[in-house]
Scaffold this active site. Sequence first.
Site, mmCIF file in Angstrom:
data_model
loop_
_atom_site.group_PDB
_atom_site.id
_atom_site.type_symbol
_atom_site.label_atom_id
_atom_site.label_comp_id
_atom_site.label_asym_id
_atom_site.label_seq_id
_atom_site.Cartn_x
_atom_site.Cartn_y
_atom_site.Cartn_z
ATOM 1 N N ASP A 21 8.876 38.023 12.180
ATOM 2 C CA ASP A 21 8.279 38.286 13.496
ATOM 3 C C ASP A 21 6.953 39.007 13.306
ATOM 4 O O ASP A 21 6.911 40.084 12.713
ATOM 5 C CB ASP A 21 9.255 39.137 14.317
ATOM 6 N N ASN A 23 4.780 39.888 15.908
ATOM 7 C CA ASN A 23 4.250 40.642 17.057
ATOM 8 C C ASN A 23 5.256 41.576 17.722
ATOM 9 O O ASN A 23 5.040 42.038 18.842
ATOM 10 C CB ASN A 23 3.654 39.684 18.091
ATOM 11 N N ASP A 25 8.198 41.190 19.088
ATOM 12 C CA ASP A 25 9.067 40.829 20.216
ATOM 13 C C ASP A 25 10.492 40.487 19.747
ATOM 14 O O ASP A 25 11.340 40.085 20.551
ATOM 15 C CB ASP A 25 8.469 39.677 21.040
ATOM 16 N N ASP A 98 10.952 19.084 11.721
ATOM 17 C CA ASP A 98 12.216 18.609 12.256
ATOM 18 C C ASP A 98 11.907 17.604 13.361
ATOM 19 O O ASP A 98 11.006 17.820 14.176
ATOM 20 C CB ASP A 98 13.009 19.791 12.831
ATOM 21 N N HIS A 328 20.956 26.006 8.532
ATOM 22 C CA HIS A 328 21.119 26.828 9.737
ATOM 23 C C HIS A 328 22.412 26.527 10.496
ATOM 24 O O HIS A 328 22.685 27.176 11.498
ATOM 25 C CB HIS A 328 19.908 26.611 10.647
#
Length: 557
Positions: A21, A23, A25, A98, A328
């Site tokens: 990440d 920034n 958030d 993807d 995943h």
Amino acid sequence: MQQPWWKQSIVYQIYPRSFMDSNGDGIGDLNGITSRLDYLQQLGIDVIWLSPVYQSPNADNGYDISDYEAIMREFGSMADFDRLLAAIHQRGMKLVMDLVVNHTSDEHAWFIESRSSRHHPRRDFYIWRDPVDGHEPNNWGSFFSGPAWKLDPGSGQYYLHLFAPKQPDLNWTNPQVRQAVFDMMTRWCDKGIDGFRMDVISLISKPEGLPDAPVLPGELYGTPGICANGPHVHDYLQEMRQAVLRHYDLMTVGECAGVTVGEARKYANADGSELNMVFQFEHMSLDCPEGFKWSLSPLPLVPLKENLSKWQLELDGKAWNSLYFCNHDQPRIINRLGDPSPQYRERSAKCIATCLHLMQGTPYIYQGEELGMTNFPWSSVEEFNDLESINAFNELTQKGGWDPAVIFPMIAHKSRDNARTPMQWDATPQAGFTTGTPWLPVNPNYPEINAAEQLQRPDSVYHYYQQLIRLRHDSELVKYGHYELLLAQDPDLFVYRRYLETKQLLCVCNVSRQTRQFDLPGAFKGGRVLIHNLPELAAERGQLEPYEAYVISRTGE
Ligand code: TEU
Ligand code: CA
């Protein structure tokens, strides 16, 4: 013969939401990935596969796309994407995107138009059917629990969704759908990407007449697996090859739920008519007895060896394998096949990696696998984000008669969220993934398991992966050698031979907590040890420690 680059590559999969990440958030993003490219370059990988980064309402974390040609707001902008692509290419690496085209989001413009009226020209972009006796058109269930049909009150018809109701299936029998998908792919290729990983591409051609499907033991609905390898799937992929793929130098891998070796030989035919390789699921289903995904049984080694060996032998020279244990959708492999206890975690991670990376095919590493990351210690269903886990828990407890106290640990063991907790970069708060609150909790073991620690320790899992990658890059034998399994019935040892002309190697792995006796075959005595997960132990000493693994080579006359 000059071999294609994708046979010489090692692929690293990034799940962007959980990688880095930039920034604060709490959500991973494209600039975060760009900031970590040096780490990947140092690992030695060739190709990055990005899980979806397109505009999406995130019912299924980006696998529900509402605009194929825009970047998901939380992940950044198209300018960020262009910078990422350029930075990847600058480092001599490649980028595979993807491609999710079995279905779209219900918020995609195509579906909004399709749903708007029975007579809209786009109606036939999706699969609509009238109710049968006031019910769903057939008995199919969704992969994510519940029926695979949803009634649209506006038109009184049902639409098909093999996954969530927010993921309506595209109607591939409609040539306009195929053309629209091919045009979209072409625009991405023209941007300079290097390939596609095709989400559940084996499901795009539904069986003629949409007949009822068998109901598997413990299930409430007919299996959506009936859609695997449907009547026209190979026609569609050959058409895609002609329309798009053949015009570029791409790598293509089809995620093929329900694929058999025979079908894989068509999807990944060495004649180049369809895709380069497939992800098969058989080896990942061996700890799901009778197809029951949530079982706690460990991955049994003898059937695992038998299965992987079948794929090695039957694709050799005819198609091309992909090699994976983690992605995943899969819980962490150490919790399925290895030993997550502090004593054996690293050693078993290296052992499992050795088993996989010495085979023929293109290896895939899923983020954190190279650190030996483990499952998360879930304590309640409220902690899950993944709709598959949440829906399964609700359906099994409400309709399936399961005691929550019994089914919860089973879902916790297999949940896809195990793979989706944030990447563990260092020992600072939130493992250095974010300065904010992460969208999914960081595994509390990050002070022990993190990239910064492993980068400065020569015997770390990270450095072992680096060595495995180098070994493949430097060896024709590792890349292209033929395969032979030894000791097929041994419940602890995974031993195989690779051979090419006069060269051969032996991969020896003790995938157990037992110390085992093992006599090195004569031909390998005095051979060169290429990699070993224990320091300073002679390969010829007639014994293997728990989870010991090594590779030894021999050049004959
Ligand atoms: O997965 C498809 C698939 O067949 C399964 O692995 C699925 O995740 C589930 O475990 C079925 O029980 C692909 C994507 O990899 C997955 O993340 C998406 O959720 C799914 O397709 C829908 O796009
Ligand atoms: Ca962010």
